[in-house]
Design a protein around this motif. Structure first.
Motif, PDB file in Angstrom:
ATOM      1  N   THR A 227      67.275 -36.484 -24.588  1.00  0.00           N
ATOM      2  CA  THR A 227      67.577 -37.182 -23.335  1.00  0.00           C
ATOM      3  C   THR A 227      69.078 -37.070 -23.073  1.00  0.00           C
ATOM      4  O   THR A 227      69.893 -37.468 -23.920  1.00  0.00           O
ATOM      5  CB  THR A 227      67.171 -38.663 -23.417  1.00  0.00           C
ATOM      6  N   VAL A 228      69.428 -36.506 -21.919  1.00  0.00           N
ATOM      7  CA  VAL A 228      70.833 -36.160 -21.655  1.00  0.00           C
ATOM      8  C   VAL A 228      71.278 -36.610 -20.270  1.00  0.00           C
ATOM      9  O   VAL A 228      70.462 -36.983 -19.414  1.00  0.00           O
ATOM     10  CB  VAL A 228      71.044 -34.624 -21.776  1.00  0.00           C
ATOM     11  N   SER A 229      72.614 -36.542 -20.065  1.00  0.00           N
ATOM     12  CA  SER A 229      73.192 -36.960 -18.781  1.00  0.00           C
ATOM     13  C   SER A 229      73.000 -35.901 -17.698  1.00  0.00           C
ATOM     14  O   SER A 229      72.925 -36.222 -16.511  1.00  0.00           O
ATOM     15  CB  SER A 229      74.682 -37.249 -18.969  1.00  0.00           C
ATOM     16  N   ASP A 230      72.944 -34.637 -18.069  1.00  0.00           N
ATOM     17  CA  ASP A 230      72.789 -33.539 -17.104  1.00  0.00           C
ATOM     18  C   ASP A 230      71.804 -32.533 -17.708  1.00  0.00           C
ATOM     19  O   ASP A 230      72.183 -31.656 -18.494  1.00  0.00           O
ATOM     20  CB  ASP A 230      74.146 -32.879 -16.843  1.00  0.00           C
ATOM     21  N   ALA A 231      70.529 -32.674 -17.327  1.00  0.00           N
ATOM     22  CA  ALA A 231      69.466 -31.890 -17.959  1.00  0.00           C
ATOM     23  C   ALA A 231      69.617 -30.391 -17.705  1.00  0.00           C
ATOM     24  O   ALA A 231      69.423 -29.583 -18.615  1.00  0.00           O
ATOM     25  CB  ALA A 231      68.105 -32.381 -17.487  1.00  0.00           C
ATOM     26  N   GLN A 232      69.953 -30.000 -16.476  1.00  0.00           N
ATOM     27  CA  GLN A 232      70.050 -28.589 -16.150  1.00  0.00           C
ATOM     28  C   GLN A 232      71.187 -27.918 -16.911  1.00  0.00           C
ATOM     29  O   GLN A 232      71.024 -26.832 -17.491  1.00  0.00           O
ATOM     30  CB  GLN A 232      70.261 -28.385 -14.640  1.00  0.00           C
ATOM     31  N   VAL A 249      62.449 -23.501 -23.748  1.00  0.00           N
ATOM     32  CA  VAL A 249      63.256 -24.633 -23.282  1.00  0.00           C
ATOM     33  C   VAL A 249      62.706 -25.101 -21.946  1.00  0.00           C
ATOM     34  O   VAL A 249      62.497 -24.299 -21.035  1.00  0.00           O
ATOM     35  CB  VAL A 249      64.744 -24.240 -23.126  1.00  0.00           C
ATOM     36  N   SER A 250      62.464 -26.405 -21.821  1.00  0.00           N
ATOM     37  CA  SER A 250      61.920 -26.943 -20.569  1.00  0.00           C
ATOM     38  C   SER A 250      62.624 -28.250 -20.203  1.00  0.00           C
ATOM     39  O   SER A 250      63.238 -28.902 -21.046  1.00  0.00           O
ATOM     40  CB  SER A 250      60.411 -27.169 -20.684  1.00  0.00           C
ATOM     41  N   ILE A 251      62.496 -28.618 -18.922  1.00  0.00           N
ATOM     42  CA  ILE A 251      63.144 -29.831 -18.411  1.00  0.00           C
ATOM     43  C   ILE A 251      62.096 -30.733 -17.783  1.00  0.00           C
ATOM     44  O   ILE A 251      61.224 -30.283 -17.031  1.00  0.00           O
ATOM     45  CB  ILE A 251      64.211 -29.477 -17.354  1.00  0.00           C
ATOM     46  N   ASP A 252      62.184 -32.031 -18.068  1.00  0.00           N
ATOM     47  CA  ASP A 252      61.339 -33.032 -17.415  1.00  0.00           C
ATOM     48  C   ASP A 252      62.222 -34.236 -17.125  1.00  0.00           C
ATOM     49  O   ASP A 252      62.542 -35.019 -18.011  1.00  0.00           O
ATOM     50  CB  ASP A 252      60.173 -33.426 -18.325  1.00  0.00           C
ATOM     51  N   ASN A 253      62.623 -34.342 -15.852  1.00  0.00           N
ATOM     52  CA  ASN A 253      63.595 -35.353 -15.433  1.00  0.00           C
ATOM     53  C   ASN A 253      64.878 -35.176 -16.251  1.00  0.00           C
ATOM     54  O   ASN A 253      65.489 -34.131 -16.179  1.00  0.00           O
ATOM     55  CB  ASN A 253      63.013 -36.763 -15.563  1.00  0.00           C
ATOM     56  N   ASN A 254      65.265 -36.187 -17.034  1.00  0.00           N
ATOM     57  CA  ASN A 254      66.520 -36.077 -17.795  1.00  0.00           C
ATOM     58  C   ASN A 254      66.272 -35.736 -19.274  1.00  0.00           C
ATOM     59  O   ASN A 254      67.137 -35.940 -20.123  1.00  0.00           O
ATOM     60  CB  ASN A 254      67.321 -37.376 -17.703  1.00  0.00           C
ATOM     61  N   VAL A 255      65.083 -35.185 -19.565  1.00  0.00           N
ATOM     62  CA  VAL A 255      64.735 -34.814 -20.937  1.00  0.00           C
ATOM     63  C   VAL A 255      64.603 -33.296 -21.037  1.00  0.00           C
ATOM     64  O   VAL A 255      63.868 -32.666 -20.279  1.00  0.00           O
ATOM     65  CB  VAL A 255      63.419 -35.480 -21.390  1.00  0.00           C
ATOM     66  N   VAL A 256      65.320 -32.715 -22.004  1.00  0.00           N
ATOM     67  CA  VAL A 256      65.220 -31.288 -22.303  1.00  0.00           C
ATOM     68  C   VAL A 256      64.421 -31.139 -23.588  1.00  0.00           C
ATOM     69  O   VAL A 256      64.737 -31.770 -24.600  1.00  0.00           O
ATOM     70  CB  VAL A 256      66.610 -30.641 -22.466  1.00  0.00           C
TER      71      VAL A 256
END
Length: 301
Positions: A227-232, A249-256
């Motif tokens: 869980t991060v401040s800037d997922a992208q 590697v995948s992104i779901d909202n603020n979770v990488v």
């Protein structure tokens, strides 16, 4: 490949009950082979056939690359079901009785007792031993004659955590220091996963899978959820790491989510931090070996 124990279509029936059904198993020299199955799955029956205690109904097996015979079996030690002792005798006295049968010296008796941690118990009678001490004495007896192959049936069954660790450490020492090959059954799959180099899964007498521990680890895999401040931005940084497959590697909202071993989490975290990414959560997810094997057997062990 140096094979210690190999079966081909090994089968044993008791009346209409097929306890071991056409099993093809291979134990290589140096293996700690974790033998997994529910009660009544056929583990003990197969072990007894390897030891010559019961005969197969059909099929064959080899020991040390040759047809099983008395000389080959002399190279095997075993602890199948509960160890049997003279309850009113000491550890040394019990060992002495077994040593006479295999022509072992007093010095070997003391060496084996020291190795399993029973060298200092003196005249204490076996009936007063803890369960862990009894298991270690059983293994010491099995070690007389310096066997190359040790067959252990549920060696940690009923032990407390300290006793389990003692037996686990003993198996690892024998494997690493003495080069002993093991066939070990256990219901405690998490404990077995700490020592096994190869697994065999038996269910209703059928060996449904053989798999090396390293291959199982790759098959199960693990993922890190961060869980991060800037997922992208975090995802782009993670994709640039040499040990990461960008496709994983995948992104779901603020979770990488990234497929990677748990021991890579520190490296990933420090790289993100160095690039100004704030991490508010990190979780390792994946299928553990215990869940994998229970699923293979269709339910609880």
């Amino acid at each position: 490949m140096d094979i210690v124990f190999k079966t081909e279509s090994l089968t044993r029936s008791f009346g209409k009950k097929v306890a071991v059904n056409s099993v093809n198993m291979t134990v290589e020299r140096g293996d700690i082979y974790g033998f997994i199955g529910k009660n009544g799955a056929g583990k003990t029956t197969l072990m007894k056939m390897a030891l010559g205690l019961i005969s197969p109904t059909s099929g064959t097996y080899e020991l040390f690359g040759e047809e099983a015979s008395v000389p080959q079996r002399r190279r095997i030690g075993s602890l199948v079901e509960m160890p049997v002792f003279y309850k009113n005798c000491s550890a040394y006295e019990n060992m002495k009785r077994y040593a006479i049968l295999c022509g072992c010296s007093d010095s070997e008796i003391h060496e084996k007792l020291d190795f399993v941690g029973l060298g200092g118990v003196g005249a204490k009678k076996a009936k007063n031993f803890s369960l862990g001490m009894k298991q270690r004495l059983g293994i010491a007896m099995a070690l007389l004659g310096d066997p190359e192959f040790l067959i252990l049936d549920e060696p940690v069954n009923g032990l407390d955590p300290e006793g389990i660790k003692q037996i686990r450490d003993l198996i690892l020492r024998l494997n690493r220091e003495k080069g002993v090959t093991f066939l070990v059954s256990s219901h405690l799959l998490d404990e077995l996963s700490k020592i096994a180099t190869k697994y065999g899964v038996i269910n209703n007498g059928v060996l449904i899978e053989e798999i090396r521990a390293d291959d199982l680890k790759q098959k199960l895999g693990t993922s890190l959820k961060i869980t991060v401040s800037d997922a992208q931005k975090a995802a782009d940084i993670i994709k640039s790491l040499e040990f990461v497959d960008p496709e994983q590697v995948s992104i779901d909202n603020n979770v990488v989510t990234v497929k990677a071993d748990a021991d890579r989490s520190g490296e990933i975290s420090s790289t993100l931090f160095e690039n100004g990414i704030i991490i508010s959560g990190l979780e390792t997810v994946g299928v553990d070996p215990e869940s994998y094997f229970i699923n293979k057997m269709g339910g609880a062990v």
